[in-house]
Enzyme design. Structure first.
Site, PDB file in Angstrom:
ATOM      1  N   THR A  39      -8.463   3.430   8.228  1.00  0.00           N
ATOM      2  CA  THR A  39      -9.450   2.502   8.310  1.00  0.00           C
ATOM      3  C   THR A  39      -9.596   1.867   9.841  1.00  0.00           C
ATOM      4  O   THR A  39      -8.602   1.247  10.217  1.00  0.00           O
ATOM      5  CB  THR A  39      -9.517   1.548   7.178  1.00  0.00           C
ATOM      6  OG1 THR A  39      -9.081   2.101   5.988  1.00  0.00           O
ATOM      7  CG2 THR A  39     -10.642   0.821   6.947  1.00  0.00           C
ATOM      8  N   ARG A  74      -9.264   8.217  -1.146  1.00  0.00           N
ATOM      9  CA  ARG A  74      -9.944   8.770  -0.307  1.00  0.00           C
ATOM     10  C   ARG A  74     -11.260   9.782  -0.610  1.00  0.00           C
ATOM     11  O   ARG A  74     -10.578  10.493  -1.389  1.00  0.00           O
ATOM     12  CB  ARG A  74      -9.606   9.088   1.039  1.00  0.00           C
ATOM     13  CG  ARG A  74      -9.172   8.069   1.916  1.00  0.00           C
ATOM     14  CD  ARG A  74      -8.368   8.654   3.288  1.00  0.00           C
ATOM     15  NE  ARG A  74      -8.243   7.528   4.249  1.00  0.00           N
ATOM     16  CZ  ARG A  74      -9.071   7.033   5.097  1.00  0.00           C
ATOM     17  NH1 ARG A  74     -10.138   7.890   5.423  1.00  0.00           N
ATOM     18  NH2 ARG A  74      -8.848   6.122   5.978  1.00  0.00           N
ATOM     19  N   ARG A  84      -6.760  12.893   0.841  1.00  0.00           N
ATOM     20  CA  ARG A  84      -5.652  13.274   1.516  1.00  0.00           C
ATOM     21  C   ARG A  84      -4.516  12.672   1.271  1.00  0.00           C
ATOM     22  O   ARG A  84      -3.390  13.246   1.490  1.00  0.00           O
ATOM     23  CB  ARG A  84      -5.856  12.848   3.104  1.00  0.00           C
ATOM     24  CG  ARG A  84      -5.834  11.481   3.495  1.00  0.00           C
ATOM     25  CD  ARG A  84      -5.888  11.354   4.973  1.00  0.00           C
ATOM     26  NE  ARG A  84      -7.361  11.442   5.208  1.00  0.00           N
ATOM     27  CZ  ARG A  84      -8.123  10.917   6.616  1.00  0.00           C
ATOM     28  NH1 ARG A  84      -6.887  10.022   7.040  1.00  0.00           N
ATOM     29  NH2 ARG A  84      -9.249  10.996   6.825  1.00  0.00           N
ATOM     30  N   GLU A 138      -8.337   0.199  -3.330  1.00  0.00           N
ATOM     31  CA  GLU A 138      -9.047   0.190  -2.016  1.00  0.00           C
ATOM     32  C   GLU A 138     -10.050   1.713  -2.097  1.00  0.00           C
ATOM     33  O   GLU A 138      -9.424   2.511  -2.371  1.00  0.00           O
ATOM     34  CB  GLU A 138      -8.026   0.355  -1.026  1.00  0.00           C
ATOM     35  CG  GLU A 138      -8.669   0.220   0.685  1.00  0.00           C
ATOM     36  CD  GLU A 138      -7.750   0.154   1.484  1.00  0.00           C
ATOM     37  OE1 GLU A 138      -6.596  -0.193   1.322  1.00  0.00           O
ATOM     38  OE2 GLU A 138      -7.772   1.012   2.649  1.00  0.00           O
ATOM     39  N   HIS A 151      -5.629   3.546  -1.645  1.00  0.00           N
ATOM     40  CA  HIS A 151      -6.781   3.981  -1.100  1.00  0.00           C
ATOM     41  C   HIS A 151      -7.012   5.348  -1.571  1.00  0.00           C
ATOM     42  O   HIS A 151      -6.266   6.602  -1.053  1.00  0.00           O
ATOM     43  CB  HIS A 151      -6.989   3.914   0.456  1.00  0.00           C
ATOM     44  CG  HIS A 151      -8.087   4.047   1.092  1.00  0.00           C
ATOM     45  ND1 HIS A 151      -8.515   3.960   2.156  1.00  0.00           N
ATOM     46  CD2 HIS A 151      -9.343   4.669   0.587  1.00  0.00           C
ATOM     47  CE1 HIS A 151      -9.768   4.246   2.680  1.00  0.00           C
ATOM     48  NE2 HIS A 151     -10.260   4.589   1.624  1.00  0.00           N
ATOM     49  N   ASN A 185       1.063  -1.289   0.091  1.00  0.00           N
ATOM     50  CA  ASN A 185       0.003  -0.101   0.060  1.00  0.00           C
ATOM     51  C   ASN A 185       0.781   1.249  -0.069  1.00  0.00           C
ATOM     52  O   ASN A 185       1.557   1.477   1.017  1.00  0.00           O
ATOM     53  CB  ASN A 185      -0.997  -0.060   1.246  1.00  0.00           C
ATOM     54  CG  ASN A 185      -1.878   1.104   1.191  1.00  0.00           C
ATOM     55  OD1 ASN A 185      -1.205   2.378   1.226  1.00  0.00           O
ATOM     56  ND2 ASN A 185      -2.852   1.131   1.297  1.00  0.00           N
ATOM     57  N   HIS A 198       1.224   6.145   1.916  1.00  0.00           N
ATOM     58  CA  HIS A 198       2.012   7.138   2.658  1.00  0.00           C
ATOM     59  C   HIS A 198       3.070   7.454   2.004  1.00  0.00           C
ATOM     60  O   HIS A 198       3.721   8.535   2.454  1.00  0.00           O
ATOM     61  CB  HIS A 198       2.224   6.332   3.782  1.00  0.00           C
ATOM     62  CG  HIS A 198       1.021   6.102   4.824  1.00  0.00           C
ATOM     63  ND1 HIS A 198       0.226   7.138   5.068  1.00  0.00           N
ATOM     64  CD2 HIS A 198       0.544   4.908   5.272  1.00  0.00           C
ATOM     65  CE1 HIS A 198      -0.939   6.796   5.794  1.00  0.00           C
ATOM     66  NE2 HIS A 198      -0.746   5.167   5.876  1.00  0.00           N
ATOM     67  N   HIS A 255      -3.724  -4.689   7.708  1.00  0.00           N
ATOM     68  CA  HIS A 255      -3.716  -3.504   8.719  1.00  0.00           C
ATOM     69  C   HIS A 255      -2.748  -3.708  10.015  1.00  0.00           C
ATOM     70  O   HIS A 255      -2.991  -4.815  10.728  1.00  0.00           O
ATOM     71  CB  HIS A 255      -5.164  -3.233   8.994  1.00  0.00           C
ATOM     72  CG  HIS A 255      -5.472  -2.036   9.439  1.00  0.00           C
ATOM     73  ND1 HIS A 255      -5.966  -1.226   8.575  1.00  0.00           N
ATOM     74  CD2 HIS A 255      -5.032  -1.212  10.555  1.00  0.00           C
ATOM     75  CE1 HIS A 255      -5.841   0.269   8.969  1.00  0.00           C
ATOM     76  NE2 HIS A 255      -5.491  -0.064  10.510  1.00  0.00           N
ATOM     77  N   GLU A 281     -10.811  -9.437   3.071  1.00  0.00           N
ATOM     78  CA  GLU A 281      -9.679  -9.048   3.336  1.00  0.00           C
ATOM     79  C   GLU A 281      -9.707  -9.098   5.056  1.00  0.00           C
ATOM     80  O   GLU A 281     -10.530  -8.215   5.351  1.00  0.00           O
ATOM     81  CB  GLU A 281      -9.130  -7.622   2.915  1.00  0.00           C
ATOM     82  CG  GLU A 281      -7.726  -7.244   3.685  1.00  0.00           C
ATOM     83  CD  GLU A 281      -7.146  -6.168   3.119  1.00  0.00           C
ATOM     84  OE1 GLU A 281      -7.356  -5.832   2.049  1.00  0.00           O
ATOM     85  OE2 GLU A 281      -6.490  -5.403   4.030  1.00  0.00           O
TER      86      GLU A 281
HETATM   87  N1  PXP Z   1      -5.795  -2.835   4.269  1.00  0.00           N
HETATM   88  C1  PXP Z   1      -6.796  -1.892   4.335  1.00  0.00           C
HETATM   89  C2  PXP Z   1      -8.101  -2.463   4.053  1.00  0.00           C
HETATM   90  C3  PXP Z   1      -6.423  -0.602   4.913  1.00  0.00           C
HETATM   91  O1  PXP Z   1      -7.215   0.244   5.067  1.00  0.00           O
HETATM   92  C4  PXP Z   1      -4.962  -0.401   5.117  1.00  0.00           C
HETATM   93  C5  PXP Z   1      -4.795   1.014   5.635  1.00  0.00           C
HETATM   94  O2  PXP Z   1      -4.743   1.636   4.549  1.00  0.00           O
HETATM   95  C6  PXP Z   1      -4.088  -1.461   4.906  1.00  0.00           C
HETATM   96  C7  PXP Z   1      -4.691  -2.713   4.400  1.00  0.00           C
HETATM   97  C8  PXP Z   1      -2.727  -1.312   5.308  1.00  0.00           C
HETATM   98  O3  PXP Z   1      -2.757  -1.053   6.566  1.00  0.00           O
HETATM   99  P1  PXP Z   1      -1.027  -0.432   7.054  1.00  0.00           P
HETATM  100  O4  PXP Z   1      -0.761   0.837   6.623  1.00  0.00           O
HETATM  101  O5  PXP Z   1      -1.449  -0.399   8.672  1.00  0.00           O
HETATM  102  O6  PXP Z   1      -0.037  -1.738   6.682  1.00  0.00           O
END
Ligand code: PXP
Length: 317
Positions: free
Chosen positions: A172, A116, A120, A141, A114, A78, A81, A263, A223
């Protein structure tokens, strides 16, 4: 459902496996492995595609059997960030598209982002730029709003991961409330993705009742929300959450759902999770990887995590 295993495939129990059929399966298995090694998304003239779960249709005499390959554990990164950091200064760097390229080169099987409602981190133009460079799984996502559904269909993601979203949250915060969204998803959100051939994954808490609703909606994957495990403050709570995840993964697999998870996973908690929870396919990890990359470099970080997830190494090695 019982299976025989041939190559990387599961063959439904009861299918008569002739010798030629066995050879064909082994051949297909080898081809799929080559595709993975080359990171090709499609296979010309074949009946399978690279994005998991691969469905292979093989005609045996005058019957057609649908076979499902065994799930392979793989890392999806992901990259939200990277965009968070870029947006902090309103500049063009670091570029999430370049990050995606490096992640895939270092062994990620795909990229998650993601988009949003408040934009952001990832922005609309990032989505289209990413689509041009991502070679593996392109996992969009999103909250199931009409606006996001339109963008996801327009860019034609490989996978859509539907999540709950609120403006106030930092990230999330929990899985979907399946009982609440079931009717709306069945009638409005899910049909357009099905029609477009986009695989659907629903982000849910590890609760069997929620998984049953997902299966009833006809989606391909769930997931499992690993946040409660990742954030557990005592060993007792961690064990309890692991057991919940394990039971949920077994249940999801039993009712025919592909098992993704994500997550809060990081280098400190990933191995125990992998050791205890079966049937995992795509692991979606973001924040911990981008944080680690600040010190160790993105390529090193991703290679290390991709190897751990694929079982090629451990965090200690
Ligand atoms: N899966 C989902 C559905 C999420 O919303 C997130 C956070 O954006 C992640 C995975 C990844 O989580 P993390 O950034 O804590 O690894």
């Amino acid at each position: 459902m019982k299976y025989n295993t041939i190559g990387g495939f599961r063959v439904s129990h009861g299918v008569k496996v002739l010798n030629n059929f066995r050879i064909l399966l082994l051949h297909l298995d080898m081809q799929i492995r080559k595709l993975q090694a080359n990171r090709q998304a499609t296979c010309e003239g074949s009946v399978f595609r690279f994005c998991f779960p691969v469905t292979v249709i093989v005609a045996v005499t005058d019957h057609v059997h649908i076979l499902k390959p065994i799930a392979m554990r793989q890392l999806l990164v992901n990259i939200d960030h990277v965009a968070t950091l870029r947006n902090a200064r309103g500049e063009k760097v670091p570029d999430p598209v370049e990050a995606a390229r490096i992640c895939e080169m270092a062994g990620a099987a795909g990229i998650v982002f993601h988009l949003r409602e408040d934009r952001r981190h990832i922005r609309d133009e990032d989505v289209y730029a990413l689509k041009k460079v991502v070679k593996g799984l392109f996992d969009f996502e999103m909250a199931a709003t009409d606006e996001m559904i339109r963008i996801c269909l327009d860019v034609h993601a490989d996978v859509v991961t539907l999540v709950p979203e609120s403006r106030e949250e930092l990230t999330t915060e929990g899985g979907l409330n399946m009982r609440k969204v079931e009717k709306d998803y069945r009638e409005r959100a899910i049909p357009p993705f099905k029609e477009a051939g986009i695989e659907i994954s629903l982000f849910v808490d590890p609760e069997p009742a929620d998984l049953d609703i997902c299966a009833g909606l006809g989606v391909e994957a769930v997931e499992l929300h690993t946040g409660s495990y990742a954030n557990a403050e005592t060993p007792e709570v961690r064990r309890k959450e692991l057991l919940r995840l394990r039971n949920a993964a077994e249940h999801a697999h039993r009712i025919g759902l592909k098992v993704n998870a994500g997550h809060g996973l990081n280098f400190g908690n990933i191995q125990l999770f992998l050791d205890e929870v079966p049937h995992l396919t795509d692991l979606s990890i973001g924040h911990a990887l981008i944080a680690d990359a600040v010190f160790n470099g993105l390529e090193n970080t991703i290679r290390r995590m991709a190897d751990i997830i694929a079982g090629r190494s451990t965090p200690a090695s």
